[in-house]
Structures are given as structure tokens and as C-alpha cells.
Design a protein around this motif. Structure first.
Motif, PDB file in Angstrom:
ATOM      1  N   ARG A  20     -95.716  86.647  53.668  1.00 46.25           N
ATOM      2  CA  ARG A  20     -95.005  87.907  53.916  1.00 46.25           C
ATOM      3  C   ARG A  20     -95.479  88.579  55.191  1.00 46.25           C
ATOM      4  O   ARG A  20     -94.707  89.194  55.909  1.00 46.25           O
ATOM      5  CB  ARG A  20     -95.183  88.849  52.725  1.00 46.25           C
ATOM      6  N   ASP A  23     -93.922  86.912  58.453  1.00 45.71           N
ATOM      7  CA  ASP A  23     -92.479  86.688  58.455  1.00 45.71           C
ATOM      8  C   ASP A  23     -91.942  87.069  59.834  1.00 45.71           C
ATOM      9  O   ASP A  23     -92.261  88.125  60.382  1.00 45.71           O
ATOM     10  CB  ASP A  23     -91.820  87.539  57.374  1.00 45.71           C
ATOM     11  N   LEU A  78     -85.796  92.659  55.934  1.00 43.57           N
ATOM     12  CA  LEU A  78     -87.054  92.181  55.376  1.00 43.57           C
ATOM     13  C   LEU A  78     -87.375  92.901  54.074  1.00 43.57           C
ATOM     14  O   LEU A  78     -87.832  92.289  53.111  1.00 43.57           O
ATOM     15  CB  LEU A  78     -88.179  92.395  56.391  1.00 43.57           C
ATOM     16  N   THR A  83     -89.409  87.403  51.638  1.00 38.97           N
ATOM     17  CA  THR A  83     -89.588  85.960  51.618  1.00 38.97           C
ATOM     18  C   THR A  83     -90.260  85.549  50.317  1.00 38.97           C
ATOM     19  O   THR A  83     -91.285  86.112  49.936  1.00 38.97           O
ATOM     20  CB  THR A  83     -90.474  85.517  52.797  1.00 38.97           C
TER      21      THR A  83
END
Length: 93
Positions: A20, A23, A78, A83
Motif C-alpha cells: 500500500r 502504490d 487510491l 490495492t
């Protein structure tokens, strides 16, 4: 056996945090926000020479606002779709 399981779960949580943290959306979004703020500030009070060079359009202001919007888009994306960390099954394949 429980020590091994605890160690594996700790490593999985560290891996998820690292995934994370790095990312690409965070990096791109952050850079666009920073540069967007800088260019927008430069475009708030343009000189007459700058306006004449751009045929009367305050290009720094519009470009800065567009960069700021794009950076915020990446950061919101995001936040809304984080993710997923890789599962051990995916790593082994």
C-alpha cells in the motif's frame, strides 16, 4: 507451531503495508498535487508579459488547476480502491 504462524502473519501484514505504501497511484497523485499547487500559485498573479506570451490565457493557472485535479483524482482513486495484498497462492505461482 503457533510461533511460526504468528511470524508468518506478521510478515504478511508487513508485506501488505509495503504494497500500500509504494502504490504508484500514491506517488503520481502526490507529485501532481505538489506541482499543481506550485503552478497554481505561480498563475494567481501573472505578469503582463506572461499573459502576452500565452495570447491572453493564464496558462499557469489553468495548468496548475488541471494538475491539482488529476493528482486529487489519483489520491481519491487510491482511497476508494486500495490495492489488495498478494495472497501466498499468487506469490508461489
Amino acid at each position: 507451531m503457533s510461533d511460526l504462524q504468528r511470524e508468518v502473519s506478521e510478515l504478511e501484514s508487513k508485506s501488505a503495508t509495503a504494497a500500500r505504501l509504494f502504490d504508484i497511484r500514491r506517488i503520481i497523485g502526490g507529485l501532481f498535487v505538489v506541482y499543481g499547487v506550485i503552478v497554481t500559485i505561480a498563475g494567481i498573479s501573472p505578469s503582463d508579459a506572461d499573459l502576452k506570451k500565452a495570447e491572453g490565457v493564464n496558462i499557469n493557472l489553468w495548468t496548475g488547476l488541471a494538475m491539482l485535479a488529476l493528482g486529487l483524482f489519483f489520491l481519491v482513486w487510491l482511497k476508494l480502491r486500495p490495492t489488495a495484498p498478494p495472497t501466498p497462492r499468487d506469490v508461489q505461482e
